[in-house]
Write a protein that holds these residues in place. Structure first.
Motif, short mmCIF file in Angstrom:
data_model
loop_
_atom_site.label_atom_id
_atom_site.label_comp_id
_atom_site.label_asym_id
_atom_site.label_seq_id
_atom_site.Cartn_x
_atom_site.Cartn_y
_atom_site.Cartn_z
N LEU A 81 -2.10 -11.63 -8.09
CA LEU A 81 -1.55 -11.82 -6.54
C LEU A 81 -1.66 -10.83 -5.71
O LEU A 81 -2.02 -10.90 -4.46
CB LEU A 81 -0.13 -12.38 -6.83
N LEU A 82 -1.21 -9.43 -6.32
CA LEU A 82 -1.65 -8.50 -5.45
C LEU A 82 -3.13 -8.16 -4.85
O LEU A 82 -3.39 -7.59 -3.81
CB LEU A 82 -1.06 -7.03 -6.02
N GLY A 83 -4.15 -8.34 -5.88
CA GLY A 83 -5.36 -8.15 -5.34
C GLY A 83 -5.87 -9.22 -4.59
O GLY A 83 -6.67 -9.05 -3.46
N GLU A 84 -5.26 -10.51 -4.50
CA GLU A 84 -5.64 -11.43 -3.61
C GLU A 84 -5.06 -11.12 -2.21
O GLU A 84 -5.68 -11.29 -1.37
CB GLU A 84 -4.92 -12.71 -4.17
N LEU A 85 -3.77 -10.74 -2.14
CA LEU A 85 -3.33 -9.88 -0.98
C LEU A 85 -4.01 -9.03 -0.38
O LEU A 85 -4.16 -8.97 0.88
CB LEU A 85 -1.96 -9.75 -1.08
N GLY A 86 -4.33 -8.06 -1.13
CA GLY A 86 -5.26 -7.07 -0.53
C GLY A 86 -6.46 -7.30 -0.05
O GLY A 86 -6.85 -6.94 1.12
N ASP A 87 -7.03 -8.27 -0.58
CA ASP A 87 -8.30 -8.87 -0.03
C ASP A 87 -8.29 -9.45 1.41
O ASP A 87 -9.24 -9.66 1.98
CB ASP A 87 -8.85 -10.13 -0.89
#
Length: 240
Positions: A81-87
């Motif tokens: 989830l954090l990776g998606e938000l960072g993108d």
């Protein structure tokens, strides 16, 4: 090589079974995707290995083959989830945009991002888990907050170099604005005060934040932006 129209071209062949590494990756992805859905649909709740097995159609053994316990799956899901938000954070403010418009665009983009279900879920996990998941707070700062600050800082630095904003401290100003937006976007939802802000109230809050920032850093004290600030969907600001 089969010719177009050849009867052989229409033979139905049995679908190949996923085996080995491909099967392993597919199961892993299904497990994490299911855990994501459960966390987003029921924020603040937990899940068991049996919940994941039931939702994916996999056996408990298959789930345990990838994750030794629910905590390991929980951490993997938060990372996903954090990776998606960072993108989503890669926003590029046009350097030639007028400061008032650029700040409004940035505030609308950041508000939409930080009010998203994913961001609120991650914030709740940071607060709830405290030291148990201390890596999450550090990763959030690196992947979300710092890139937001940096994107605004780069714009403000460019405007200062052009002598539009000679007395501005770009880094301090950017950190201040992101902090104001973060507090307005995250705190009400996490505190669950019992009332939901109307769209008009949220719009007024964004306008107040923008006006306060501009009056403090970019314009004479009496100047307040008259343009109506409308919340923008994610992606409304140009992406790199």
């Amino acid at each position: 090589m089969l010719e177009l129209g050849s009867p052989t071209a229409y033979l139905v062949r049995p679908e190949a079974r996923l085996t080995g590494a491909l099967s392993t990756r597919n199961c892993y992805a299904r497990i994490v995707a299911t855990a994501r859905e459960l966390l987003i649909a029921h924020p603040g709740s937990s899940f068991t290995v049996q919940d994941i097995a039931d939702a994916t159609g996999l056996s408990r053994r298959a789930v345990y083959n990838h994750f030794p316990n629910p905590e390991a799956l929980y951490r993997a899901t938060l990372r996903d989830l954090l990776g998606e938000l960072g993108d989503m954070v890669e926003v590029d403010l046009p350097r030639e945009a007028h400061p008032e418009q650029a700040i409004q665009d940035f505030a609308c983009f950041a508000t939409a991002l930080l009010s998203s279900d994913i961001n609120l879920l991650i914030w709740a996990a940071i607060i709830r888990d405290d030291g148990a998941e201390d890596w999450l707070a550090a990763a959030y700062a690196r992947l979300v907050r710092q890139p937001l600050v940096r994107s605004l800082e780069i714009y403000l630095l460019h405007r200062r170099i052009r002598d539009d904003l000679p007395r501005l401290d770009p880094e301090r100003a950017a950190e201040q604005l992101v902090g104001m937006i973060e507090a307005a976007s995250v705190t009400p939802s996490l505190l669950k005060t019992g009332h939901q802000s109307s769209p008009a109230a949220r719009e007024a809050e964004i306008l107040f934040i923008v006006a306060s920032f501009i009056n403090a850093h970019l314009a004479p004290r009496e100047a307040v932006p008259s343009a109506k600030v409308m919340p923008l969907p994610l992606g409304a600001v140009a992406h790199r």
